[in-house]
Design an enzyme around this catalytic site. Structure first.
Site, PDB file in Angstrom:
ATOM      1  N   GLY A 372      49.419  91.312 -46.021  1.00 11.17           N
ATOM      2  CA  GLY A 372      49.848  92.641 -46.013  1.00 11.17           C
ATOM      3  C   GLY A 372      50.583  92.882 -44.816  1.00 11.17           C
ATOM      4  O   GLY A 372      52.052  92.354 -44.880  1.00 11.17           O
ATOM      5  N   MET A 374      50.423  93.815 -40.129  1.00 14.99           N
ATOM      6  CA  MET A 374      49.575  93.489 -39.170  1.00 14.99           C
ATOM      7  C   MET A 374      48.436  94.341 -38.919  1.00 14.99           C
ATOM      8  O   MET A 374      47.612  94.081 -38.307  1.00 14.99           O
ATOM      9  CB  MET A 374      50.406  93.891 -37.680  1.00 14.99           C
ATOM     10  CG  MET A 374      50.836  95.210 -37.487  1.00 14.99           C
ATOM     11  SD  MET A 374      51.741  95.779 -36.188  1.00 14.99           S
ATOM     12  CE  MET A 374      53.216  94.844 -36.148  1.00 14.99           C
ATOM     13  N   HIS A 395      54.745  87.678 -52.320  1.00 16.43           N
ATOM     14  CA  HIS A 395      54.674  86.766 -51.316  1.00 16.43           C
ATOM     15  C   HIS A 395      53.991  87.906 -50.056  1.00 16.43           C
ATOM     16  O   HIS A 395      53.684  87.163 -48.955  1.00 16.43           O
ATOM     17  CB  HIS A 395      55.652  86.105 -50.838  1.00 16.43           C
ATOM     18  CG  HIS A 395      56.723  87.008 -50.070  1.00 16.43           C
ATOM     19  ND1 HIS A 395      57.256  88.385 -50.340  1.00 16.43           N
ATOM     20  CD2 HIS A 395      57.274  86.367 -48.664  1.00 16.43           C
ATOM     21  CE1 HIS A 395      58.112  88.631 -49.460  1.00 16.43           C
ATOM     22  NE2 HIS A 395      58.151  87.506 -48.440  1.00 16.43           N
TER      23      HIS A 395
END
Length: 473
Positions: A372, A374, A395
């Site tokens: 996803g 941070m 990705h």
């Protein structure tokens, strides 16, 4: 209005056509060279109407020469398909028009067989990020991407999730000690490590690649800038995974994202320019210039691309090995995958070259990792092998806004609050990588339930990224 950028529509209004002359004009305009916008438009109109008067002009000479030779240039140009090949789109309502337009152009290439657009797609160079393109016997350097072999790697350890909170400072120090970040950065000679990839005979196949070997050694085990990261987090297996042999539970895990560093970037730049010289495509498709795999140039790039992919994998291996030793833990499972690469695969009974530029391989039973941001979850997935998607998935979450827009509009206080709420320690990174600059990962995942099954969820807790805002280019 004074600083508004001149675009293709402005040039069309002056009488320009969508051809190589427009491309040259837009390139000249990027520099602006002290002229106002209105002054540039006047010059562009004058050059179009009377190019002979500008053949000795130090600024507009390249444009004048193209205009004077436009008929010959057009005759040499490879024709595109009049009717583009149809392609599948996932999460279309969340994909920007620029990405769709780029994919539309890619589907008109004479070598195109099939395509698909993933739900994290956004505009890039040539093929959009999140674009998947199958071609017949042709390789597109910009269809692979600048960071060749950019990949994910995941290590799941025999330590419970509680280890993270109890040993936070130790884990933070392990990450800081055993990683290095930033475009161009690497290790001093006395710090370098050895790896079998450096003995790969492909380093001796071409002068360009041979010249990059020392840089490759210097940067081995380091990470680039931008969205590259090394993270400690919690891996949650809601149920036992028989194939991996991991029991239900929450474990300490290490997740990394980076690619082939300066080696891959230099290879990408060299062969993109070479492809453009050899493959004369119309202006709108120039960045999709391809190399025939039956030619020496095509074979050179194919071998160099595979070397860069092996090197990217080696970089991750070095990082994971260093951190595993420092941690003193036992590895329960490891998964990794490229998402900027090209493969020889079978599609509808024929061999094709599948370019996945920012897309995860998702053949039946194939393991992959979709991060996803941070501050948001990532997912360990298993592919379902959907041929209509060319056996691919997203990705990542995909950018919602450009890096420039993120830096200009997002607030550091907002990011800090989000990280604090999620209990995340951030080491480095700029506002261009703030979670708000990305699409919602849950929306992206819901758009591709037909493509992958979620095996486990990764929640980042200690995140290291480049602290200077750098990125590999």
């Amino acid at each position: 209005m004074e600083n508004k950028r001149i675009n293709g529509n402005d040039l069309i209004a002056l009488g320009y056509k969508e051809n190589h002359a427009m491309g040259v004009a837009l390139k000249i305009n990027k520099k602006r060279l002290g002229f106002t916008r209105d002054q540039m438009l006047v010059h562009f109109k004058n050059v179009l109407e009377n190019p002979e008067s500008y053949v000795h002009d130090k600024i507009f000479k390249p444009l004048a020469e193209v205009l004077l030779n436009i008929e010959a240039i057009t005759r040499e140009t490879i024709s595109l398909k009049e009717v583009p090949v149809a392609y599948s789109v996932y999460g279309e309502e969340h994909i920007e028009e620029g990405a769709k337009k780029q994919m539309d152009t890619a589907m008109t290439l004479p070598v195109t067989v099939a395509g698909a657009l993933m739900p994290d797609a956004h505009q890039g160079y040539g093929l959009p990020i999140g674009g998947v393109l199958a071609t017949h016997n042709a390789i597109i350097p910009y269809g692979v991407g600048v960071d060749i072999g950019c990949r994910m790697a995941l290590s799941v350890f025999d330590l419970p999730a509680s280890y993270l909170e109890a040993n936070h400072d130790k884990l933070k120090q392990i990450v800081l000690t055993n990683t290095r970040f930033g475009a161009g950065n690497g290790y001093l000679k006395q710090e370098r490590v050895d790896h079998a990839v450096l003995d790969n005979p492909l380093f001796e196949t071409h002068d360009l690649v041979r010249s990059l070997k020392d840089k490759a050694w210097t940067q081995l085990g380091s990470s680039g800038g931008g969205n590259h990261f090394v993270e400690f987090g919690v891996m949650d297996f809601a149920e036992k995974d028989e194939a991996l042999g991991v029991e239900r539970g929450k474990y300490l895990a290490l997740l990394t994202h980076s690619g082939s560093r300066g080696l891959g970037a230099t290879i990408a730049d060299y062969y993109t320019k070479l492809a453009k010289q050899i493959c004369k495509l119309p202006y709108q498709a120039q960045n999709l210039a391809y190399l025939d795999l039956q030619t020496a140039e095509g074979q050179e790039y194919w071998l160099a691309m595979n070397l860069a992919g092996d090197y990217a994998s080696a970089c991750h291996q070095v990082i994971h090995d260093k951190i595993t030793r420092a941690l003193g833990a036992t590895l329960l499972a490891k998964v990794e995958n490229h998402h900027n690469f090209a493969w020889k695969e079978e599609f509808e009974g024929q061999e094709v070259i599948v370019h996945r530029k920012g897309a995860t391989p998702a053949g039946e039973g194939t393991m992959g990792i979709i991060p996803g941001s941070m501050a948001t979850p990532g997912f360990l997935v298993r592919g379902k092998g959907k041929e209509i998607a060319i056996n691919s998935a997203s990705h990542g979450a995909g950018r919602l806004m450009s890096r420039t827009q993120a830096i200009k509009t997002l607030q550091k206080g907002q990011l800090k609050q989000m990280l604090d709420d999620a209990g995340i320690t951030l080491l480095g990174a700029g506002m261009d990588e703030a979670p708000m600059a990305y699409k919602d990962i849950h929306t992206v995942m819901s758009a591709q339930v037909d493509l992958v099954d979620v095996v486990a969820t990764f929640s980042p807790k200690i995140v290291r990224m480049a602290d200077d805002g750098s990125r590999e280019d």
